[in-house]
Design a protein around this motif. Structure first.
Motif, PDB file in Angstrom:
ATOM      1  N   ASN A 168      -3.436  -7.580  -0.099  1.00 17.44           N
ATOM      2  CA  ASN A 168      -3.358  -6.261  -0.240  1.00 17.44           C
ATOM      3  C   ASN A 168      -4.366  -5.412   0.264  1.00 17.44           C
ATOM      4  O   ASN A 168      -4.463  -4.350   0.698  1.00 17.44           O
ATOM      5  CB  ASN A 168      -2.814  -5.576  -1.575  1.00 17.44           C
ATOM      6  N   GLU A 169      -5.641  -5.896   0.001  1.00 18.23           N
ATOM      7  CA  GLU A 169      -7.027  -5.421   0.115  1.00 18.23           C
ATOM      8  C   GLU A 169      -7.307  -5.576   1.853  1.00 18.23           C
ATOM      9  O   GLU A 169      -8.429  -5.132   2.199  1.00 18.23           O
ATOM     10  CB  GLU A 169      -8.178  -5.873  -0.500  1.00 18.23           C
ATOM     11  N   HIS A 170      -6.365  -6.165   2.503  1.00 13.48           N
ATOM     12  CA  HIS A 170      -6.837  -6.674   3.909  1.00 13.48           C
ATOM     13  C   HIS A 170      -5.720  -5.981   4.779  1.00 13.48           C
ATOM     14  O   HIS A 170      -4.622  -6.524   4.910  1.00 13.48           O
ATOM     15  CB  HIS A 170      -6.859  -8.080   4.215  1.00 13.48           C
ATOM     16  N   GLU A 171      -6.023  -4.817   5.424  1.00  3.86           N
ATOM     17  CA  GLU A 171      -5.123  -4.099   6.130  1.00  3.86           C
ATOM     18  C   GLU A 171      -4.816  -4.796   7.367  1.00  3.86           C
ATOM     19  O   GLU A 171      -3.406  -4.647   7.838  1.00  3.86           O
ATOM     20  CB  GLU A 171      -5.812  -2.683   6.674  1.00  3.86           C
ATOM     21  N   VAL A 172      -5.477  -5.495   8.028  1.00  3.83           N
ATOM     22  CA  VAL A 172      -5.054  -6.433   9.285  1.00  3.83           C
ATOM     23  C   VAL A 172      -3.823  -7.274   8.660  1.00  3.83           C
ATOM     24  O   VAL A 172      -3.042  -7.522   9.436  1.00  3.83           O
ATOM     25  CB  VAL A 172      -6.225  -7.277   9.705  1.00  3.83           C
ATOM     26  N   PHE A 173      -3.945  -7.888   7.418  1.00  2.00           N
ATOM     27  CA  PHE A 173      -2.872  -8.938   7.288  1.00  2.00           C
ATOM     28  C   PHE A 173      -1.542  -8.181   7.081  1.00  2.00           C
ATOM     29  O   PHE A 173      -0.533  -8.483   7.453  1.00  2.00           O
ATOM     30  CB  PHE A 173      -2.948  -9.595   5.820  1.00  2.00           C
ATOM     31  N   SER A 174      -1.513  -7.048   6.505  1.00  7.56           N
ATOM     32  CA  SER A 174      -0.284  -6.041   6.496  1.00  7.56           C
ATOM     33  C   SER A 174       0.129  -5.681   7.542  1.00  7.56           C
ATOM     34  O   SER A 174       1.493  -5.914   7.846  1.00  7.56           O
ATOM     35  CB  SER A 174      -0.778  -4.841   5.208  1.00  7.56           C
ATOM     36  N   LYS A 175      -0.637  -5.341   8.587  1.00  5.39           N
ATOM     37  CA  LYS A 175      -0.252  -4.892   9.921  1.00  5.39           C
ATOM     38  C   LYS A 175       0.507  -6.310  10.568  1.00  5.39           C
ATOM     39  O   LYS A 175       1.531  -5.928  11.220  1.00  5.39           O
ATOM     40  CB  LYS A 175      -1.345  -4.451  10.666  1.00  5.39           C
ATOM     41  N   MET A 176      -0.018  -7.358  10.658  1.00  2.00           N
ATOM     42  CA  MET A 176       0.352  -8.487  11.241  1.00  2.00           C
ATOM     43  C   MET A 176       1.831  -8.979  10.610  1.00  2.00           C
ATOM     44  O   MET A 176       2.724  -9.143  11.201  1.00  2.00           O
ATOM     45  CB  MET A 176      -0.515  -9.533  11.204  1.00  2.00           C
ATOM     46  N   LEU A 177       1.672  -8.783   9.183  1.00  2.00           N
ATOM     47  CA  LEU A 177       2.853  -9.136   8.534  1.00  2.00           C
ATOM     48  C   LEU A 177       4.166  -8.315   8.739  1.00  2.00           C
ATOM     49  O   LEU A 177       5.047  -8.650   9.172  1.00  2.00           O
ATOM     50  CB  LEU A 177       2.805  -9.153   6.900  1.00  2.00           C
ATOM     51  N   ASN A 178       3.846  -6.957   9.110  1.00  2.16           N
ATOM     52  CA  ASN A 178       4.993  -6.093   9.403  1.00  2.16           C
ATOM     53  C   ASN A 178       5.475  -6.435  10.961  1.00  2.16           C
ATOM     54  O   ASN A 178       6.538  -6.417  11.171  1.00  2.16           O
ATOM     55  CB  ASN A 178       4.448  -4.580   9.456  1.00  2.16           C
ATOM     56  N   GLU A 179       4.484  -6.756  11.788  1.00  2.00           N
ATOM     57  CA  GLU A 179       4.853  -6.943  13.036  1.00  2.00           C
ATOM     58  C   GLU A 179       5.861  -8.484  13.160  1.00  2.00           C
ATOM     59  O   GLU A 179       6.871  -8.442  13.813  1.00  2.00           O
ATOM     60  CB  GLU A 179       3.573  -7.373  13.928  1.00  2.00           C
ATOM     61  N   TRP A 180       5.391  -9.405  12.309  1.00  2.00           N
ATOM     62  CA  TRP A 180       6.225 -10.467  12.162  1.00  2.00           C
ATOM     63  C   TRP A 180       7.582 -10.501  11.757  1.00  2.00           C
ATOM     64  O   TRP A 180       8.639 -10.769  12.217  1.00  2.00           O
ATOM     65  CB  TRP A 180       5.374 -11.540  11.318  1.00  2.00           C
ATOM     66  N   ILE A 181       7.709  -9.570  10.455  1.00  2.00           N
ATOM     67  CA  ILE A 181       8.934  -9.141   9.896  1.00  2.00           C
ATOM     68  C   ILE A 181       9.714  -8.348  10.970  1.00  2.00           C
ATOM     69  O   ILE A 181      10.945  -8.852  11.310  1.00  2.00           O
ATOM     70  CB  ILE A 181       8.789  -8.290   8.776  1.00  2.00           C
TER      71      ILE A 181
END
Length: 115
Positions: free
Chosen positions: A34-47
C-alpha cells in the motif's frame, strides 16, 4: 517462481538468477505494498485488462450520450445501459447517425431563427 492470487487473478513471476542470489541473503521482511503507489497503479491496470469488455462499466460520457440520444429521438433507454459498455456502444452506434442528422436540422433552423 513466485505465485500469488488476488481475487480471480493469479500472478506468476520467475526470479532472475541475480534475484535468487539476493533473496538467499535477505532477512525476513514484510513489505506493505500500500505504500508503493506504482504497485497500486499497475494492479489497477492489470485488473482492468482482465475484465471482459461485456462486463466493463460504461464511461460517464457514454452514459450521457445514450441519455441525450434517447431524449432527443424520443426513444426508450436500453435496459442496463448504466452497467453495460457493450449495451451503451451498441445503442450509440445504432442511433448516432440519426441523432446527428436531427441535430444538424435543429441547428440549421436555430441558426435561421437567430438571423
Amino acid at each position: 517462481m513466485i505465485e500469488f492470487k488476488i481475487g480471480n487473478m493469479t500472478f506468476h513471476y520467475t526470479l532472475s538468477k541475480n534475484e535468487k542470489v539476493l533473496m538467499e541473503i535477505t532477512d525476513e521482511t514484510i513489505i506493505n505494498l500500500n505504500e508503493h503507489e506504482v504497485f497500486s497503479k499497475m494492479l489497477n491496470e492489470w485488473i482492468l485488462k482482465a475484465i471482459p469488455e461485456e462486463r466493463t462499466p460504461p464511461t460517464l460520457n457514454e452514459i450521457a450520450t445514450v441519455e441525450m440520444i434517447a431524449k432527443d429521438l424520443n426513444l426508450v433507454l436500453p435496459e442496463n445501459y448504466q452497467k453495460s459498455t457493450v449495451g451503451c456502444r451498441q445503442f450509440i452506434h445504432q442511433y448516432r447517425d440519426k441523432h446527428n442528422k436531427l441535430m444538424a436540422v435543429f441547428n440549421n433552423i436555430k441558426g435561421q431563427l437567430l438571423k
